[in-house]
Design a protein around this motif. Structure first.
Motif, short mmCIF file in Angstrom:
data_model
loop_
_atom_site.label_atom_id
_atom_site.label_comp_id
_atom_site.label_asym_id
_atom_site.label_seq_id
_atom_site.Cartn_x
_atom_site.Cartn_y
_atom_site.Cartn_z
N HIS A 87 13.61 -7.67 0.48
CA HIS A 87 13.77 -6.82 -0.70
C HIS A 87 15.22 -6.65 -1.16
O HIS A 87 15.44 -6.16 -2.27
CB HIS A 87 13.17 -5.43 -0.42
CG HIS A 87 11.78 -5.50 0.12
ND1 HIS A 87 11.34 -4.73 1.17
CD2 HIS A 87 10.73 -6.27 -0.25
CE1 HIS A 87 10.08 -5.00 1.43
NE2 HIS A 87 9.67 -5.94 0.59
N MET A 127 7.55 -12.07 0.07
CA MET A 127 6.58 -11.39 0.93
C MET A 127 6.53 -11.99 2.33
O MET A 127 5.46 -12.06 2.95
CB MET A 127 5.20 -11.40 0.27
CG MET A 127 5.12 -10.52 -0.97
SD MET A 127 3.45 -10.47 -1.65
CE MET A 127 3.62 -9.15 -2.85
N THR A 175 12.91 -10.91 -4.61
CA THR A 175 12.11 -10.44 -3.48
C THR A 175 11.01 -11.44 -3.11
O THR A 175 10.59 -12.26 -3.92
CB THR A 175 11.47 -9.09 -3.80
OG1 THR A 175 10.63 -9.24 -4.96
CG2 THR A 175 12.52 -8.04 -4.08
N HIS A 207 5.27 -4.88 -0.58
CA HIS A 207 6.31 -5.00 -1.60
C HIS A 207 6.53 -3.65 -2.28
O HIS A 207 5.58 -2.95 -2.61
CB HIS A 207 5.90 -6.05 -2.63
CG HIS A 207 7.00 -6.49 -3.52
ND1 HIS A 207 7.50 -5.72 -4.53
CD2 HIS A 207 7.73 -7.64 -3.54
CE1 HIS A 207 8.48 -6.36 -5.15
NE2 HIS A 207 8.64 -7.53 -4.55
#
Length: 382
Positions: free
Chosen positions: A278, A348, A346, A354
């Motif tokens: 992130h 995953m 960003t 998220h």
């Protein structure tokens, strides 16, 4: 200077979350529009730094165009922003080029070979070449597009004395969060190398990295510099395409402490966000973000704590900070200036949840623009 933060009620908001503040965004947009008008140039938004398309109605009040580096970004410009993109890609592909061209008003080639390969398939699009001035003041090699052996741009000695008739513009990109004095020195090198071709084109794109909204940026110097350039080349339309400047200091990433662990004197607060997932620039650039309510300190300072992400990457941590009061499980930890070059990068990894995307309106209302769930992770692999 950025406006004060918009007070919002956080009690019912999802965690983690990115929070973009409309008031701060509009302040940046107002400044950028004023500079464009004073200098007689055009500023356009670079999607590689900011692409929250639900906010495009706000942007359209201040700017007209955007810049893209891929088919998806070009489609975002045409379909969501509402105008065709100024597009540049290091390498266009046969399978997608026609779609890219259809979504573009301007299309810049990275090499003469790409130009020769695709130029006849871009009818009605203003074509340009990216050139490499072989000068940049970017210190982090990862972000330096003019490093020796760079794959970006045509060198001056590689250009023919006379450009092809359908080349309408030149594009260079040499900056990263830079000031107007870096641009001044870059322009000197650019003109030294490429002045013979400036009379043959209609536009020039100064690329991105111009951090005009940073506190202390000498905007008067920038306006004078741009006006002087335009006076030397009155036939040229000048475009700048920063990304960070639009969303600089406009929002935060809020997280929550889920555990605190200690290993041989090292205290780490583990959060429900991840640096690698992130906040990747914190590890790539690297830079240390500002944490609200905390100060950076030495590892052996009283109360020093390291902040750790919740991924399995061993290096998913940063430190050290000292908080106004000792952290406990459940406390909120807020990272400042986490909108530009963050929301677009960003991923995953590890299937980590998220952060939601939120917009704080000027009246204090908060719109949750997007929540993410298991299906978003699953369907990426579908």
């Amino acid at each position: 200077m950025n406006p004060s933060r918009t007070p919002v009620d956080n009690s019912s908001l999802p965690s983690p979350r990115y929070m973009l503040e409309e008031k701060r965004l509009r302040a940046n947009l107002s400044l950028i529009r004023r500079l464009a008008e004073q200098a007689g140039v055009e500023f356009i938004l670079a999607f590689k730094a900011f692409a929250l398309w639900r906010t495009f109605p706000i942007f359209r009040e201040y700017i007209r165009h955007t810049t893209a580096s891929s088919l998806y970004e070009a489609r975002l410009a045409a379909e969501e922003f509402g105008t065709k993109a100024h597009t540049y890609s290091p390498a266009y592909e046969d399978e997608t080029f026609d779609q890219v061209a259809a979504c573009s008003s301007h299309l810049t080639f990275n090499s003469l070979t790409q130009y020769e390969r695709f130029r006849l398939r871009a009818a009605g699009v203003s074509l340009g070449l990216r050139v490499n001035p072989e000068y940049s003041e970017i210190e982090t090699e990862l972000y330096n597009p003019c490093a020796p052996g760079s794959r970006f741009g045509v060198l001056a000695e590689q250009l023919p004395a006379r450009l092809p008739d359908d080349i309408r513009g030149l594009h260079f990109h040499c900056h990263c969060e830079s000031d107007s004095y870096a641009l001044e020195r870059t322009l000197s090198r650019f003109e030294e190398r490429f002045a013979p071709w400036l009379g043959q084109v209609e536009w020039v794109n100064f690329g991105g990295g111009h951090l005009v909204t940073r506190e202390g940026y000498d905007t008067e110097h920038l306006v004078g510099l741009l006006r002087a350039f335009r006076a030397r080349y009155p036939h040229l339309r000048v475009v700048l395409e920063p990304g960070s400047a639009f969303a600089w200091q406009t929002g935060t990433l809020s997280s929550r402490v889920v555990d605190i662990v200690e290993n041989r004197g090292v205290r780490t607060a583990i959060l429900n966000v991840s640096f690698t997932c992130h906040m990747p620039d914190c590890l790539e650039m690297p830079y240390t973000p500002r944490v609200l309510g905390a100060e950076i300190c030495a590892p052996d300072a009283p109360g020093a704590v390291r902040l750790g992400g919740n991924s399995c990457l061993s290096g998913d941590f940063m430190g050290w900070w000292r908080f106004e009061r000792p952290l406990s499980v459940g406390d909120e930890v807020v990272f400042d200036d986490m909108i530009h070059y963050t929301t677009v990068k960003t991923h995953m990894f590890n299937g980590i949840h998220h952060p939601a995307l939120c917009l704080a309106r000027t009246d204090g209302r908060v719109e949750v623009l997007r929540r993410f769930d298991y299906e978003d992770y699953r369907d990426r692999m579908d």
